[in-house]
Scaffold this active site. Structure first.
Site, PDB file in Angstrom:
ATOM      1  N   ASP A  67       6.639  11.135 -38.437  1.00 55.37           N
ATOM      2  CA  ASP A  67       7.728  11.719 -39.215  1.00 55.37           C
ATOM      3  C   ASP A  67       8.005  13.156 -38.804  1.00 55.37           C
ATOM      4  OD1 ASP A  67       5.323  12.717 -40.183  1.00 55.37           O
ATOM      5  OD2 ASP A  67       5.457  11.732 -42.115  1.00 55.37           O
ATOM      6  N   ASN A 136      -0.076  10.662 -53.815  1.00 55.29           N
ATOM      7  CA  ASN A 136       0.695   9.657 -54.571  1.00 55.29           C
ATOM      8  C   ASN A 136       0.800   8.324 -53.826  1.00 55.29           C
ATOM      9  OD1 ASN A 136       2.479  10.183 -52.506  1.00 55.29           O
ATOM     10  ND2 ASN A 136       4.179  10.833 -53.804  1.00 55.29           N
ATOM     11  N   HIS A 138       1.794   7.937 -50.606  1.00 60.29           N
ATOM     12  CA  HIS A 138       2.793   7.829 -49.531  1.00 60.29           C
ATOM     13  C   HIS A 138       2.118   7.771 -48.164  1.00 60.29           C
ATOM     14  CE1 HIS A 138       2.835  12.426 -49.288  1.00 60.29           C
ATOM     15  NE2 HIS A 138       2.785  12.110 -48.017  1.00 60.29           N
ATOM     16  N   GLU A 143       7.792   7.392 -49.652  1.00 57.94           N
ATOM     17  CA  GLU A 143       7.375   7.799 -50.992  1.00 57.94           C
ATOM     18  C   GLU A 143       7.402   6.611 -51.964  1.00 57.94           C
ATOM     19  OE1 GLU A 143       6.195  10.695 -51.582  1.00 57.94           O
ATOM     20  OE2 GLU A 143       7.514  12.346 -50.994  1.00 57.94           O
TER      21      GLU A 143
HETATM   22  C1  GLP Z   1       2.369  14.582 -45.153  1.00 57.70           C
HETATM   23  C2  GLP Z   1       2.645  13.612 -44.015  1.00 57.70           C
HETATM   24  C3  GLP Z   1       1.816  12.365 -44.128  1.00 57.70           C
HETATM   25  C4  GLP Z   1       0.361  12.726 -44.388  1.00 57.70           C
HETATM   26  C5  GLP Z   1       0.264  13.470 -45.682  1.00 57.70           C
HETATM   27  C6  GLP Z   1      -1.156  13.826 -46.080  1.00 57.70           C
HETATM   28  O1  GLP Z   1       3.145  14.330 -46.273  1.00 57.70           O
HETATM   29  N1  GLP Z   1       4.018  13.267 -43.922  1.00 57.70           N
HETATM   30  O2  GLP Z   1       1.938  11.593 -42.957  1.00 57.70           O
HETATM   31  O3  GLP Z   1      -0.423  11.555 -44.443  1.00 57.70           O
HETATM   32  O4  GLP Z   1       1.020  14.656 -45.529  1.00 57.70           O
HETATM   33  O5  GLP Z   1      -1.419  15.149 -45.806  1.00 57.70           O
HETATM   34  P1  GLP Z   1      -2.831  15.852 -45.973  1.00 57.70           P
HETATM   35  O6  GLP Z   1      -3.709  15.231 -44.956  1.00 57.70           O
HETATM   36  O7  GLP Z   1      -2.530  17.291 -45.702  1.00 57.70           O
HETATM   37  O8  GLP Z   1      -3.278  15.599 -47.350  1.00 57.70           O
END
Ligand code: GLP
Length: 260
Positions: A67, A136, A138, A143
């Site tokens: 993404d 959450n 995602h 989402e």
């Molecule tokens: C972002 C990314 C996700 C990732 C998530 C978790 O929202 N788009 O792909 O899995 O963060 O992030 P973290 O590892 O910082 O908790």
């Protein structure tokens, strides 16, 4: 699904990095799907270490990131593209032309999403998709909601997801883009193999939803139950809400259990 519960976050990162190295050894021209986020930092650090030790060769590999924020240039240091350059790509031997990203500045958003889907197809599909997960549930920027999108699309981010991304934006929620481009659920589920890593107690609920047996758009990560080759790697804190029977299987070093 396979579940590995590691005593600490470092072990989880190491285990995931090792799987990437093994994938590259087994198939040097692998296509890797890659995430961003704090969870991935430790994994990339470990991959870089394996690369320096001659155990992870990226010379023939391709990468497709999950993404990207809408509205930031790839040069913007807050973009996911810049994050990947800094933490992985400039530290391993991947040819720049083998690194693939969604363009968050594309004028024709639908065309850009279609281009990415076709690109993944033309590379022969993703061999190994590495994933983190949001608190959450995602994955990528898919989402929770009443419906999920199958293919690469424009996504509106929840406040919570934007908040968890403030680290890239000097802590300023208002600076975090409200929209992003993201691979869709089917794009992710079409990968040959998936490794999901979750660390810390804020992820315990999302991890629980992966193992509760119900597939629901309320927790996109639960859809991974539909995939035949998923390895979930967590630390003890992220495993806290799993049934006792699963947690007991992990005294000492990483215990891998087959679940399902
Ligand atoms: C972002 C990314 C996700 C990732 C998530 C978790 O929202 N788009 O792909 O899995 O963060 O992030 P973290 O590892 O910082 O908790």
């Amino acid at each position: 699904m396979k579940l590995s519960i590691c005593p600490a976050a470092a072990g989880a990162a190491e285990a995931a990095a090792l799987i990437v190295a093994q994938q590259l050894a087994a198939k040097p021209e692998s296509v890797l799907g890659l995430p961003t986020g704090r969870t991935s930092l430790g994994i990339y650090e470990e991959i870089v270490r394996l690369h320096a030790a001659g155990r992870a060769d990226f010379s023939r590999a391709h990468t497709c990131n999950l993404d990207e924020f809408i509205g930031l240039t790839s040069r913007d240091r807050r973009s996911y593209c810049a994050f990947m350059e800094k933490h992985l790509f400039r530290r391993v031997n991947i040819p720049p032309s083998h690194v693939h990203f969604l363009n968050g500045q594309a004028e024709d958003v639908d065309g850009e999403c279609l281009r990415y889907e076709r690109l993944i197809d033309s590379l022969g599909g993703i061999d190994l998709q590495l994933l983190g997960v949001g608190a959450n549930g995602h994955i990528g920027f898919n989402e929770p909601g009443r419906a999920l999108r199958a293919r690469t699309h424009r996504a509106t981010l929840t406040r919570g997801t934007r908040r968890s991304n403030t680290g890239l934006f000097s802590g300023r929620l208002r600076a975090v883009p409200r929209e992003a481009l993201s691979m869709g659920m089917a794009t992710i589920l079409e990968a040959s193999a998936i490794v999901l890593v979750a660390m810390g107690r804020t992820k315990a609920k999302a991890v629980q939803s992966l193992f509760t047996g119900r597939v629901s758009t309320a927790s996109p990560v639960s859809f991974l139950q539909l995939h035949p080759d998923v390895h979930v790697i967590v630390d003890r804190a992220a495993a806290a809400k799993l049934p006792q029977s699963l947690r007991e299987l992990s005294p000492g070093p990483p215990a891998t259990v087959e679940v399902l």
